[in-house]
Design an enzyme around this catalytic site. Structure first.
Site, PDB file in Angstrom:
ATOM      1  N   ASP A 181       0.838  -1.199   0.000  1.00 64.18           N
ATOM      2  CA  ASP A 181       0.000   0.000   0.000  1.00 64.18           C
ATOM      3  C   ASP A 181       0.874   1.252   0.000  1.00 64.18           C
ATOM      4  O   ASP A 181       2.085   1.178   0.220  1.00 64.18           O
ATOM      5  CB  ASP A 181      -0.970   0.001   1.196  1.00 64.18           C
ATOM      6  N   ASN A 204      -7.317  -1.255  14.633  1.00 63.78           N
ATOM      7  CA  ASN A 204      -8.735  -1.467  14.289  1.00 63.78           C
ATOM      8  C   ASN A 204      -8.920  -2.726  13.440  1.00 63.78           C
ATOM      9  O   ASN A 204      -9.997  -2.966  12.902  1.00 63.78           O
ATOM     10  CB  ASN A 204      -9.289  -0.243  13.552  1.00 63.78           C
ATOM     11  N   HIS A 217      -7.276  -3.358  10.610  1.00 61.74           N
ATOM     12  CA  HIS A 217      -7.052  -3.187   9.163  1.00 61.74           C
ATOM     13  C   HIS A 217      -5.873  -4.030   8.685  1.00 61.74           C
ATOM     14  O   HIS A 217      -4.948  -4.321   9.428  1.00 61.74           O
ATOM     15  CB  HIS A 217      -6.917  -1.713   8.767  1.00 61.74           C
ATOM     16  N   GLU A 231      -9.653  -0.784   5.626  1.00 62.82           N
ATOM     17  CA  GLU A 231     -10.191  -0.409   6.932  1.00 62.82           C
ATOM     18  C   GLU A 231     -11.483  -1.193   7.212  1.00 62.82           C
ATOM     19  O   GLU A 231     -12.031  -1.834   6.293  1.00 62.82           O
ATOM     20  CB  GLU A 231     -10.481   1.098   6.947  1.00 62.82           C
TER      21      GLU A 231
END
Ligand code: F6R
Length: 221
Positions: free
Chosen positions: A60, A123, A125, A130
């Protein structure tokens, strides 16, 4: 699912990756940045020939960064690994190109991914996928979650405040032959537990890995 907890997790993961490369020198892999994999990349950088036939895809990249930003995912992976091991193919992600997601998908389609080496966000991800990201998603421009934007600040030290990025999608990560997730530190304990033992839900992207037949979690104690 293989849960490996060890003080030496970075050495163990590096040794396992060298084994994989020994078995299959032309392996195609997708590699995360962030801070967690850096000790493992440091070990791998000491084996400069191991990647000579390998193909590496950057997982990414943040959007709207100046070309010379040292904390871009590309610059980080080059410094930690690529510049030392010079794989046969290295594919970074140029977020400024509108056609980039389709071009990254074409790179993946040309031979698949044998291995995805990932970190995990607090979280849940994976990459920049996400909570709520589609399980069958491909490479896409995505908005970052607030915790991801906050977390990114430690890399950019006020120089940039990325709000979006381009990430390989969950569909391709889940289709990789093998998936590794690296997680270290107390702050990741809860999300690792929820991802490995909790319900499988797109609200916790890493929980989707419970459906993958060949996942290894490399964890510190
Ligand atoms: C980085 C990436 C992110 C990180 C995750 C954990 O390429 O894809 O998903 O893996 O945010 O980051 P660290 O390792 O810095 O805690």
């Amino acid at each position: 699912m293989n849960l490996r907890r060890s003080k030496m997790w970075a050495d163990d993961a590096a040794a396992a990756l060298l084994d994989r490369l020994h078995e299959r020198p032309e392996m195609r892999m997708c590699l995360a940045t962030g801070s967690t994999p850096l000790p493992m990349y440091g070990r791998l950088a000491q084996s400069p020939d191991a990647f000579a036939a390998a193909a590496v895809l950057l997982l990414d990249e943040f959007g709207d960064l100046p070309a010379d930003e040292p904390a871009s995912c590309d610059a980080t992976l080059r410094r930690a690994l690529i510049d030392h091991v010079r794989p046969a193919d290295y594919r970074a992600i140029v977020t400024a190109h509108p056609g980039e997601p389709a071009a990254v998908d074409a790179w993946i389609d040309a031979g698949g991914l044998d291995l995805a080496v990932l970190g995990i966000g607090v979280n849940g991800h994976l990459g920049m996928n996400e909570p709520g990201a589609p399980a069958d998603g491909r490479t896409a421009r995505v908005d970052l979650a607030p915790t991801t934007m906050e977390g990114a600040q430690r890399y950019f030290e006020g120089r940039a405040r990325p709000t979006w990025g381009v990430t390989v999608g969950l569909g391709d990560l889940l289709a990789a032959g093998e998936v590794w997730v690296l997680a270290a530190g107390e702050s990741k304990a809860d999300i690792v537990r929820r991802s490995t033992d909790g319900p499988v839900t797109t609200a916790v992207p890493a929980s989707l890995l419970q459906r993958h037949p060949n996942v290894t979690w490399w964890l510190d104690r």
